[in-house]
Scaffold this active site. Structure first.
Site, PDB file in Angstrom:
ATOM      1  CB  ILE A  80       0.339   5.752  -6.454  1.00  0.00           C
ATOM      2  CG1 ILE A  80      -0.028   6.175  -7.884  1.00  0.00           C
ATOM      3  CG2 ILE A  80      -0.791   4.988  -5.800  1.00  0.00           C
ATOM      4  CD1 ILE A  80       1.064   6.863  -8.671  1.00  0.00           C
ATOM      5  N   GLY A  95       7.167   0.859  -7.551  1.00  0.00           N
ATOM      6  CA  GLY A  95       6.025   0.484  -8.392  1.00  0.00           C
ATOM      7  C   GLY A  95       4.870   1.435  -8.176  1.00  0.00           C
ATOM      8  CD  GLU A  96       2.457   2.229  -4.214  1.00  0.00           C
ATOM      9  OE1 GLU A  96       2.251   3.464  -4.197  1.00  0.00           O
ATOM     10  OE2 GLU A  96       2.650   1.573  -3.180  1.00  0.00           O
ATOM     11  N   GLY A  97       3.183   2.944 -10.111  1.00  0.00           N
ATOM     12  CA  GLY A  97       3.107   4.066 -11.048  1.00  0.00           C
ATOM     13  C   GLY A  97       3.749   5.331 -10.513  1.00  0.00           C
ATOM     14  CD  GLU A 109       3.945  -2.840 -10.211  1.00  0.00           C
ATOM     15  OE1 GLU A 109       3.815  -3.612  -9.241  1.00  0.00           O
ATOM     16  OE2 GLU A 109       4.758  -1.892 -10.210  1.00  0.00           O
TER      17      GLU A 109
END
Length: 335
Positions: free
Chosen positions: A83, A302-304, A160
């Site tokens: 990210i 994830g992580e955006g 997240e």
């Protein structure tokens, strides 16, 4: 003409065959409607990553140990995660939030301390959080977004980090959409076939142990959620109130979105679903929400990251709407 008709007319009159920019045309229309203008702008794009530890991770549902959550937050702070590189590449502001990690971080200007507790309880036999903790997490998520909106940002995505959170997301999806847990559970961080079956068994048992829990979103979130999921739920609600363009990431973000949607269905108008995760339940969840993701890259990080990778497409949508010539202005014959 209504505003929607005016925007559609502007799109249709660009120097191109009707509908030939496909999904970019849909995105342009949606963004212009959110901003209630014929000349939309994406200002100060932002991604917020909420991190929290999960008690359920100690039941053997993940391929990674729980401490990876705090180690990854340190990696975010040091700029070393996916990210970090994607937000940097696309000039997106990044905010990191400790929503409830089981670790005490040194004060750092890059990390918002919103710790509700040192991780949730294992929802196998008890509720993940108290009613008060759940409410507190939602309110904190709202407050963080309001502060970002005040800087002029009008496009935001949420990511997240939390080992065990695909288990939370799967149960939330199962309860809120009344779908069997087997259809919602995926491999998460990459469990092997035995671990996968074990994960399903544990989550089935957890659902049975909480048979009294209805499909009320607050009750489901409190019983099976994570602090980062509850905070993200609040963040989605607040971002829609602020009339921001919402970039929705993968499976866990979509489960948080589902909770927010069940609390206020109007938020769907503001949401652009950035990608379809490789996580098993995500495709089904998107179908149930009746939305089409922009990308399908078999991602499941994830992580955006899905938001960060999709953002240039949103820029393209706005740019063609604002800058491309019309048949009239270019002197090109329309059919």
């Amino acid at each position: 003409m209504t505003l929607q008709e005016q925007i559609q007319h502007k799109i249709n009159n660009k120097t191109k065959p009707l509908g030939s920019l496909g999904r970019l045309e849909e995105a342009a229309l949606q963004i212009a409607l959110i901003q209630e203008t014929l000349t939309p702008e994406l200002v100060r794009p932002h991604i917020v990553v909420f991190a929290a530890s999960h008690g359920i991770a100690n039941e053997g549902v993940s391929a990674y140990p729980s401490e990876v959550t705090f180690q990854m937050v340190l990696n975010f702070l040091n700029g070393g995660a996916a990210i970090n590189v994607f937000t940097k590449q696309n000039n997106i502001d990044l905010t990191l939030v400790d929503a409830g990690v089981d670790h005490d971080f040194e004060p750092d200007e890059k990390l918002i301390d919103a710790k509700i507790n040192h991780g949730t309880k294992s929802f196998l036999n008890q509720s993940a959080m108290t009613k008060e903790e759940c409410q507190q997490a939602i309110e904190k998520g709202k407050e963080i977004v309001k502060n970002i909106a005040a800087t002029g940002c009008n496009v935001i995505g949420f990511g997240e980090m939390g080992i065990g959170n695909t288990s939370s997301a799967a149960v939330i999806m199962s309860k809120l959409l009344n779908i069997t847990i087997e259809d919602c559970v995926g491999k998460g961080t990459g469990v092997n076939p035995d671990q996968y079956q074990n994960k399903i068994n544990i989550l089935q048992k957890a659902i049975l142990n909480h048979a009294e829990v209805s499909s009320d979103p607050m009750q489901v979130l409190q019983t099976f959620g994570g602090f980062e999921i509850a905070m993200m739920c609040g963040a989605f609600l607040s971002a829609a109130e602020e009339k921001m363009v919402l970039m929705v990431d993968g499976f866990i973000a979509s489960a948080a979105f589902l909770c927010a949607f069940k609390l206020n269905s109007a938020i769907k108008d503001f949401a652009i679903f950035c990608h379809q995760s490789e996580e098993k339940g995500h495709q089904l969840l998107l179908e149930k929400l009746n939305v089409k993701p922009l990308l399908n890259l078999d991602m499941r990080l994830g992580e955006g990251t899905g938001c960060a990778v999709a953002f240039p497409l949103l820029k393209s949508a706005v740019t063609f709407l604002n800058e491309m010539a019309s048949f009239e202005s270019a002197g090109v014959s329309d059919k």
